[in-house]
Design an enzyme around this catalytic site. Structure first.
Site, PDB file in Angstrom:
ATOM      1  N   ARG A 175      -5.653  49.468 -20.927  1.00  0.00           N
ATOM      2  CA  ARG A 175      -5.575  48.180 -20.229  1.00  0.00           C
ATOM      3  C   ARG A 175      -4.287  47.452 -20.626  1.00  0.00           C
ATOM      4  NH1 ARG A 175     -10.931  44.758 -20.739  1.00  0.00           N
ATOM      5  NH2 ARG A 175      -9.901  43.581 -19.086  1.00  0.00           N
ATOM      6  N   CYS A 233      -7.767  38.929 -25.790  1.00  0.00           N
ATOM      7  CA  CYS A 233      -8.450  40.133 -25.297  1.00  0.00           C
ATOM      8  C   CYS A 233      -8.619  39.981 -23.800  1.00  0.00           C
ATOM      9  CB  CYS A 233      -9.786  40.316 -26.025  1.00  0.00           C
ATOM     10  SG  CYS A 233     -10.913  38.910 -25.843  1.00  0.00           S
TER      11      CYS A 233
END
Length: 278
Positions: A175, A233
């Site tokens: 990611r 995050c």
């Protein structure tokens, strides 16, 4: 004080003269609601806390899990029996991310004595801990949140820290690199941020690596107790777990609570891709 405790230590404290308030924060990204699992069996005396509804505000421009209003959070904690000076232990049934979010929220709002059960519910049962299906009825606590006791970053501050200090990206490497993005608008990372998947802070049993190993890991990434460190995050949940791991390592860190879900929703903000911070 330490930020985590073992199942054996929790057993001893529950049998002592000043047992902690227990919070069960079982949660799964995207659902389903795990309250039924709590009702089927939890650490005796633990109160269920819903991350999506009680540890976060409504999703929107601030991200998928924006911070809740401080007083609303305080009311949830008081109903759970949390007092200003009451020891609190939080746990979940997975990777520890949800428990870390509760830990961070309590620490950020000024609670002085909150820890995460290392290894979560699996560690409790592995140590011979019993489970109960009885719903507790705790006495109302008196905790009044006073936000600001932990570092908190907004988007602009996170961007600046990525250049002036160290901003760690706690998401999976793919990611960060922008190879996949299963949840948010676009993949990639905040320019200048360093990849540091939070899953690498724990062993196969879900327990944190020893403090010395965590210090070595974060030191290799450029983190130290003297430097300025921030974490983000996807939506401020696994990032809280990274802040907890850094705390175990003796490194204070600030959390960008809006995280990638907020950053990537604003098309005017730059996005870096690939393995390098850029």
């Amino acid at each position: 004080m330490t930020s985590i405790l073992s199942a054996t230590e929790l057993k001893a404290e529950l049998a002592g003269s000043r047992p902690p308030v227990l919070l069960d924060v079982r949660w799964q990204l995207g659902g389903p609601d795990l309250r039924p699992e709590y009702e089927a069996g939890h650490v005796p005396g633990a109160v269920y806390v819903d991350l999506d509804r009680e540890l976060a505000g409504p999703p929107g421009k601030g991200g998928r899990h924006p911070l809740p209003e401080a007083e609303a959070f305080g009311a949830v904690m008081r109903r759970a029996g949390v007092g200003t000076d009451t020891p609190v232990v939080v746990y979940d049934g997975g990777l520890g991310w949800a428990a870390a979010r509760a830990w961070w929220m309590l620490r950020w709002t000024g609670h002085p004595n909150v820890r995460v059960l290392d290894g979560g519910l699996a560690a409790w049962t592995a140590a011979g801990g019993e489970l109960s299906a009885e719903a507790p009825a705790p006495e109302e606590g008196d905790f009044k949140p006073q936000p600001g006791a932990m570092g908190l970053l907004d988007a602009d501050e996170a961007a600046a820290l990525a250049r002036s200090g160290l901003l760690l990206d706690a998401r999976a490497g793919e990611r960060y690199r922008g190879e996949v993005e299963p949840i948010d608008r676009i993949g990639g990372h905040i320019p200048g941020a360093v990849s540091a998947p939070t899953t690498e802070n724990v062993g196969p049993d879900g327990r944190f690596l020893p403090a010395a190993e965590l210090r070595a890991r974060f030191g290799a990434l450029g983190a130290s107790a003297e430097g300025e460190v921030g974490v983000y995050c996807g939506s401020g949940v696994s990032g809280a777990h990274q802040v907890l791991a850094l705390s175990v390592a003796g490194v204070p860190a600030a959390l960008y609570a809006g995280s990638w879900s907020e950053w990537s929703s604003d098309e005017s903000r730059p996005v870096a891709v690939g393995p390098d911070p850029q």
